[in-house]
Design a protein around this motif. Structure first.
Motif, PDB file in Angstrom:
ATOM      1  N   ARG A  32       0.817  -1.201   0.000  1.00 16.72           N
ATOM      2  CA  ARG A  32       0.000   0.000   0.000  1.00 16.72           C
ATOM      3  C   ARG A  32       0.862   1.266   0.000  1.00 16.72           C
ATOM      4  N   ASN A  33       2.143   1.120   0.368  1.00 15.38           N
ATOM      5  CA  ASN A  33       3.062   2.255   0.362  1.00 15.38           C
ATOM      6  C   ASN A  33       3.779   2.424  -0.979  1.00 15.38           C
ATOM      7  N   GLY A  34       3.537   1.499  -1.895  1.00 12.51           N
ATOM      8  CA  GLY A  34       4.175   1.555  -3.211  1.00 12.51           C
ATOM      9  C   GLY A  34       4.494   0.156  -3.692  1.00 12.51           C
ATOM     10  N   ASN A  35       4.654   0.010  -4.993  1.00  8.73           N
ATOM     11  CA  ASN A  35       4.936  -1.314  -5.536  1.00  8.73           C
ATOM     12  C   ASN A  35       6.211  -1.358  -6.359  1.00  8.73           C
ATOM     13  N   PHE A  36       7.113  -0.383  -6.136  1.00  6.26           N
ATOM     14  CA  PHE A  36       8.416  -0.400  -6.791  1.00  6.26           C
ATOM     15  C   PHE A  36       9.498  -0.068  -5.777  1.00  6.26           C
ATOM     16  N   CYS A  37      10.648  -0.679  -5.960  1.00  5.57           N
ATOM     17  CA  CYS A  37      11.759  -0.483  -5.029  1.00  5.57           C
ATOM     18  C   CYS A  37      12.658   0.659  -5.486  1.00  5.57           C
ATOM     19  N   CYS A  38      13.196   1.371  -4.510  1.00  5.20           N
ATOM     20  CA  CYS A  38      14.235   2.368  -4.737  1.00  5.20           C
ATOM     21  C   CYS A  38      15.299   2.102  -3.688  1.00  5.20           C
ATOM     22  N   GLY A  39      16.305   1.320  -4.052  1.00  2.47           N
ATOM     23  CA  GLY A  39      17.271   0.866  -3.058  1.00  2.47           C
ATOM     24  C   GLY A  39      16.575  -0.056  -2.080  1.00  2.47           C
ATOM     25  N   SER A  40      16.631   0.242  -0.806  1.00  2.00           N
ATOM     26  CA  SER A  40      15.981  -0.574   0.223  1.00  2.00           C
ATOM     27  C   SER A  40      14.619  -0.006   0.619  1.00  2.00           C
ATOM     28  N   GLN A  41      14.171   1.065  -0.049  1.00  2.00           N
ATOM     29  CA  GLN A  41      12.886   1.680   0.258  1.00  2.00           C
ATOM     30  C   GLN A  41      11.866   1.390  -0.840  1.00  2.00           C
ATOM     31  N   VAL A  42      10.606   1.661  -0.555  1.00  2.00           N
ATOM     32  CA  VAL A  42       9.535   1.439  -1.516  1.00  2.00           C
ATOM     33  C   VAL A  42       8.892   2.788  -1.851  1.00  2.00           C
ATOM     34  N   TYR A  43       8.403   2.927  -3.106  1.00  2.38           N
ATOM     35  CA  TYR A  43       7.785   4.193  -3.505  1.00  2.38           C
ATOM     36  C   TYR A  43       6.801   3.978  -4.646  1.00  2.38           C
ATOM     37  N   ASP A  44       5.996   5.000  -4.882  1.00  3.39           N
ATOM     38  CA  ASP A  44       5.034   5.009  -5.977  1.00  3.39           C
ATOM     39  C   ASP A  44       5.489   6.044  -7.002  1.00  3.39           C
ATOM     40  N   PRO A  45       5.891   5.641  -8.215  1.00  4.62           N
ATOM     41  CA  PRO A  45       6.375   6.603  -9.225  1.00  4.62           C
ATOM     42  C   PRO A  45       5.351   7.671  -9.597  1.00  4.62           C
ATOM     43  N   ASN A  46       4.055   7.422  -9.359  1.00  3.00           N
ATOM     44  CA  ASN A  46       3.033   8.422  -9.666  1.00  3.00           C
ATOM     45  C   ASN A  46       2.927   9.495  -8.590  1.00  3.00           C
ATOM     46  N   ASN A  47       3.607   9.296  -7.456  1.00  7.02           N
ATOM     47  CA  ASN A  47       3.605  10.283  -6.385  1.00  7.02           C
ATOM     48  C   ASN A  47       4.606  11.385  -6.721  1.00  7.02           C
ATOM     49  N   LYS A  48       4.132  12.574  -7.032  1.00  4.21           N
ATOM     50  CA  LYS A  48       4.992  13.662  -7.490  1.00  4.21           C
ATOM     51  C   LYS A  48       5.894  14.214  -6.404  1.00  4.21           C
ATOM     52  N   SER A  49       5.655  13.853  -5.158  1.00  2.00           N
ATOM     53  CA  SER A  49       6.500  14.352  -4.067  1.00  2.00           C
ATOM     54  C   SER A  49       7.707  13.453  -3.817  1.00  2.00           C
ATOM     55  N   MET A  50       7.835  12.361  -4.596  1.00  2.00           N
ATOM     56  CA  MET A  50       8.956  11.441  -4.442  1.00  2.00           C
ATOM     57  C   MET A  50       9.664  11.248  -5.774  1.00  2.00           C
ATOM     58  N   LYS A  51      10.956  10.972  -5.713  1.00  2.00           N
ATOM     59  CA  LYS A  51      11.723  10.671  -6.923  1.00  2.00           C
ATOM     60  C   LYS A  51      12.842   9.701  -6.571  1.00  2.00           C
ATOM     61  N   CYS A  52      12.965   8.662  -7.387  1.00  2.00           N
ATOM     62  CA  CYS A  52      14.019   7.660  -7.178  1.00  2.00           C
ATOM     63  C   CYS A  52      15.164   7.937  -8.130  1.00  2.00           C
ATOM     64  N   CYS A  53      16.351   8.188  -7.586  1.00  2.00           N
ATOM     65  CA  CYS A  53      17.532   8.491  -8.394  1.00  2.00           C
ATOM     66  C   CYS A  53      18.602   7.420  -8.148  1.00  2.00           C
ATOM     67  N   SER A  54      18.657   6.441  -9.040  1.00  2.00           N
ATOM     68  CA  SER A  54      19.655   5.363  -8.958  1.00  2.00           C
ATOM     69  C   SER A  54      19.729   4.743  -7.568  1.00  2.00           C
ATOM     70  N   GLY A  55      18.567   4.369  -7.035  1.00  2.00           N
ATOM     71  CA  GLY A  55      18.527   3.684  -5.755  1.00  2.00           C
ATOM     72  C   GLY A  55      18.457   4.578  -4.543  1.00  2.00           C
ATOM     73  N   HIS A  56      18.416   5.903  -4.719  1.00  2.00           N
ATOM     74  CA  HIS A  56      18.303   6.849  -3.598  1.00  2.00           C
ATOM     75  C   HIS A  56      16.956   7.564  -3.712  1.00  2.00           C
ATOM     76  N   CYS A  61      16.754  13.981 -11.510  1.00  2.00           N
ATOM     77  CA  CYS A  61      17.863  13.139 -11.061  1.00  2.00           C
ATOM     78  C   CYS A  61      19.140  13.485 -11.799  1.00  2.00           C
ATOM     79  N   CYS A  62      20.234  13.404 -11.079  1.00  2.00           N
ATOM     80  CA  CYS A  62      21.570  13.512 -11.672  1.00  2.00           C
ATOM     81  C   CYS A  62      22.372  12.363 -11.082  1.00  2.00           C
ATOM     82  N   GLY A  63      22.294  11.193 -11.735  1.00  2.00           N
ATOM     83  CA  GLY A  63      22.848   9.988 -11.129  1.00  2.00           C
ATOM     84  C   GLY A  63      22.022   9.657  -9.901  1.00  2.00           C
ATOM     85  N   ASN A  64      22.679   9.490  -8.749  1.00  2.00           N
ATOM     86  CA  ASN A  64      21.922   9.266  -7.518  1.00  2.00           C
ATOM     87  C   ASN A  64      21.826  10.530  -6.676  1.00  2.00           C
ATOM     88  N   LEU A  65      22.182  11.684  -7.280  1.00  2.00           N
ATOM     89  CA  LEU A  65      22.003  12.970  -6.620  1.00  2.00           C
ATOM     90  C   LEU A  65      20.739  13.637  -7.154  1.00  2.00           C
TER      91      LEU A  65
END
Length: 444
Positions: free
Chosen positions: A245-269, A280-284
């Motif tokens: 329910r918190n998301g169905n995709f992994c970003c490193g060891s965390q979970v997130y929803d790519p449709n949530n505009k308040s979150m962004k996954c940058c190379s596992g961060h 994103c700029c790599g993982n920065l």
């Protein structure tokens, strides 16, 4: 695209991808991957030059140092920090300029003599800038293991450690084992001492059909790190279990929803509470207009923006000094040099905005260079079909591509163009279609 290693500079800790340590002094805002030191100050050698501890802005890509001053070899001669003018169509013999059609440069001692006067040893005058040195083929290097050389017939190198070996010796991380070792098991790069009949499945050691974990699994449960989880309701991200329910995709060891505009996954961060222009700029995370991201297939680096500067792969160059063509830098004297029109971005940085565009996943099968374009043969790969495309790209203004790699391509008025960094055909394509499907359902 690792973020960088933590190191110590004097009393301060720093990350090599964001700062540079020069003789105990820290310079922030410049990556150690592309910087040199001039005394205690870090600098970008593409656009500046350090002469005996003094830092200068390059007036040309070809400038060199003569002691503490900067000079252009096509205009001056330098020897032992002595600088003299170089006449037109002349070569240098030390600090002396001479007419190569009438004179020669001799060594022992270094001097200029008429051509009809023999000298025991001809010096090698500096090669004119217009005639680059000829290339020689690289010799086959020796087999190296750390700082040692070895014969692969007798030894094996495992992560920098050298061992005597037989034909059946194998590496597991920095250790060795053979099939004759019944009580050892290599699992995810770690050598375990285990009972017989143990198995490695998904990076987990199973002993007598149970996980080698702190909790024994119930029937139907799977292992996630040191615990068990139910894959129909939870997702495992690098050994950490999360409810879907918190998301169905992994970003490193965390979970997130790519449709949530308040979150962004940058190379596992995973980044939260984003600014208006976050990308994103790599993982920065780049979230300010005063910085720019330059990326290549090997590195992604943030720079402070400067006038008349552009990206060439992961380098940031002065356009009055250099010309960039397909991520290769060459010196130029032109004021309006060619530079890349855009950079490839991570797939997670493009969705869900790209969901409404006409796109395809294309694998680069082969490329050919035309007079001004790059001709690319694509094999289209998606959930429904395999077909072929032949695309013409502006060679210099298009980022470099690699044979055998798959990219996301966007349909434009001039055909398809690549817009993403290389993707994994299974996980990335699945994520793309899943997120876009969810996005369209939410809009509908």
């Amino acid at each position: 695209m690792e973020k960088g290693h933590h190191q110590q500079c004097g009393n301060e800790s720093y990350i090599t991808s964001e700062s540079v340590c020069c003789n105990g002094h820290l310079t922030k805002g410049l990556s150690q991957l592309v910087a040199d030191c001039c005394g205690t100050k870090a600098y970008n050698n593409l656009n500046e030059i350090c002469c005996d501890g003094s830092l200068f802005t390059r007036s040309s890509a070809q400038v060199q140092c003569c002691g503490e001053v900067m000079y252009l070899p096509t205009r001056s001669c330098c020897s032992e920090k002595k600088l003299t003018d170089r006449k037109e169509n002349h070569d240098c013999c030390g600090a002396e300029s001479f007419d190569k059609t009438t004179h020669i440069c001799c060594s022992n001692p270094l001097s200029v003599k008429p051509k009809n006067t023999p000298c025991t040893n001809l010096a090698n005058p500096p090669r004119p800038m217009s005639s680059p040195p000829t290339s020689t083929p690289l010799q086959n290097p020796e087999e190296n293991c750390g700082s040692k050389t070895y014969n692969p017939k007798n030894h094996i190198c495992c992560s920098g450690f050298l061992y005597k070996a037989s034909a059946l010796t194998m590496c597991c991380g920095n250790r060795i084992y053979t099939p004759f070792d019944e009580n050892v098991l290599c699992c995810n790069g770690t050598l375990h001492h285990v009972p017989k009949q143990s198995e490695c499945v998904g990076g987990v050691v199973y002993t007598n059909n149970t996980c080698d974990l702190s909790a024994r699994p119930r029937l139907g449960e799977h292992c996630c790190g040191g615990q068990t989880y139910e894959p129909r309701t939870h997702i495992c991200c690098n050994g950490h279990s999360h409810h879907m329910r918190n998301g169905n995709f992994c970003c490193g060891s965390q979970v997130y929803d790519p449709n949530n505009k308040s979150m962004k996954c940058c190379s596992g961060h995973l980044y939260k509470d984003l600014g208006e222009y976050a990308e994103c700029c790599g993982n920065l995370l780049l979230n300010e207009t005063k910085r720019i991201c330059c990326s290549s297939s090997t590195n992604t680096i943030l720079y402070d923006t400067k006038s008349n500067h552009h990206c060439c792969g992961h380098y940031y160059y002065n356009a009055s000094l250099w010309n960039c063509c397909a991520e290769n830098l060459k010196p130029t004297s032109r004021q309006n040099s060619v530079h890349a029109g855009y950079r490839l971005r991570q797939l997670t940085d493009l969705i869900p905005k790209i969901c409404n565009e006409t796109v395809l996943f294309g694998k680069v099968e082969s490329m050919a260079l035309g007079k001004h374009d790059r001709q690319v043969m694509l094999k289209v790969v998606d959930d429904f079909k395999d077909s072929w495309h032949y695309e013409y790209l502006d060679h210099c203004r298009t980022p470099a591509l690699e044979n055998g790699m798959t990219y996301l391509w966007k349909n434009t008025t001039n055909g398809y163009k690549p817009i993403s960094t290389p993707v994994e055909q299974i996980s990335d394509i699945h994520m793309f279609y899943t997120v876009c499907r969810q996005h369209k359902c939410q809009k509908g």
